[in-house]
Write a protein that holds these residues in place. Sequence first.
Motif, short mmCIF file in Angstrom:
data_model
loop_
_atom_site.label_atom_id
_atom_site.label_comp_id
_atom_site.label_asym_id
_atom_site.label_seq_id
_atom_site.Cartn_x
_atom_site.Cartn_y
_atom_site.Cartn_z
N TRP A 1 -3.32 4.54 -16.51
CA TRP A 1 -3.85 5.05 -17.86
C TRP A 1 -3.62 5.33 -18.31
CZ3 TRP A 1 -4.12 8.11 -12.52
CH2 TRP A 1 -5.56 8.65 -11.78
N GLY A 2 -1.82 4.94 -19.12
CA GLY A 2 -1.06 4.87 -20.09
C GLY A 2 -0.23 6.17 -19.98
N VAL A 3 -0.42 6.32 -18.66
CA VAL A 3 0.70 7.83 -18.42
C VAL A 3 1.90 7.90 -18.12
CG1 VAL A 3 -0.55 9.57 -18.80
CG2 VAL A 3 -0.16 8.42 -16.47
N GLY A 4 2.43 6.37 -17.33
CA GLY A 4 3.38 6.32 -16.72
C GLY A 4 4.80 4.79 -17.18
N HIS B 1 0.72 -1.07 0.35
CA HIS B 1 -0.02 0.17 0.21
C HIS B 1 1.33 1.00 -0.07
CE1 HIS B 1 -3.70 -2.32 0.14
NE2 HIS B 1 -2.98 -2.87 1.35
N ASP B 2 1.93 1.24 -0.36
CA ASP B 2 2.52 2.33 0.02
C ASP B 2 2.28 3.63 -1.56
OD1 ASP B 2 5.16 3.72 -2.63
OD2 ASP B 2 5.95 3.04 0.07
N ALA B 3 1.92 4.39 -1.31
CA ALA B 3 1.65 5.94 -1.57
C ALA B 3 2.37 5.51 -3.20
CB ALA B 3 1.32 6.99 -1.40
N THR B 4 3.69 5.61 -3.35
CA THR B 4 4.22 5.81 -4.25
C THR B 4 3.73 4.43 -5.40
OG1 THR B 4 6.29 6.91 -3.20
CG2 THR B 4 6.63 5.92 -6.01
N VAL B 5 3.99 3.42 -5.04
CA VAL B 5 3.37 2.05 -5.65
C VAL B 5 2.51 2.22 -5.98
CG1 VAL B 5 3.43 -0.08 -5.23
CG2 VAL B 5 5.56 0.61 -4.48
N ILE B 6 1.43 2.54 -5.59
CA ILE B 6 0.03 2.78 -6.49
C ILE B 6 -0.21 4.15 -7.31
CG2 ILE B 6 -1.96 3.50 -5.19
CD1 ILE B 6 -0.86 1.27 -4.17
N ALA B 7 0.45 4.83 -7.13
CA ALA B 7 0.36 5.37 -7.84
C ALA B 7 1.39 5.24 -9.35
CB ALA B 7 0.68 7.11 -7.26
N GLY B 8 2.34 4.93 -9.16
CA GLY B 8 3.25 3.93 -10.44
C GLY B 8 2.05 3.09 -11.18
N LYS B 9 0.93 2.28 -10.65
CA LYS B 9 -0.04 1.58 -10.48
C LYS B 9 -1.01 2.49 -12.51
CE LYS B 9 0.66 -2.86 -7.65
NZ LYS B 9 -0.13 -3.09 -6.94
N PHE B 10 -1.16 3.39 -10.78
CA PHE B 10 -2.47 4.49 -11.88
C PHE B 10 -1.81 4.82 -12.41
CE2 PHE B 10 -4.58 3.95 -7.50
CZ PHE B 10 -6.49 4.43 -8.06
N LEU B 11 -1.10 5.59 -12.80
CA LEU B 11 0.17 5.92 -13.94
C LEU B 11 -0.15 4.82 -14.99
CD1 LEU B 11 2.61 8.32 -12.65
CD2 LEU B 11 0.19 8.73 -13.53
N LYS B 12 0.44 3.31 -14.47
CA LYS B 12 0.40 2.63 -15.63
C LYS B 12 -0.64 1.83 -16.53
CE LYS B 12 2.74 -2.12 -16.32
NZ LYS B 12 3.16 -2.82 -15.67
#
Length: 86
Positions: free
Chosen positions: A83-86, A70-81
């Motif tokens: 959404w196709g922007v990471g 549940h690390d915020a950086t890991v979760i944010a990276g998953k969202f970016l991926k």
Amino acid sequence: ASGKIVGCGSQDPFWTSQWYPLEGIDEPPPILPIRPDPEQIVSQIEWILSHKDQLADKAMRGRRFVEKYHDATVIAGKFLKAWGVG
């Protein structure tokens, strides 16, 4: 993650069979299973009181689980991926 033990209804066998293994999570969270049943809740509280020697370890495993999944950086990276922007 404050390193406290957690009780939750997500450890019910029905839900566990529906959710695990989740993508990227290969272990169930180390929580105390709680159902909306007064006798079962009392039973879990009694377990806590009679197993005080295990609480620090259980709390630390819970903290490591949160940090790992549940690390915020890991979760944010998953969202970016996703959404196709990471």
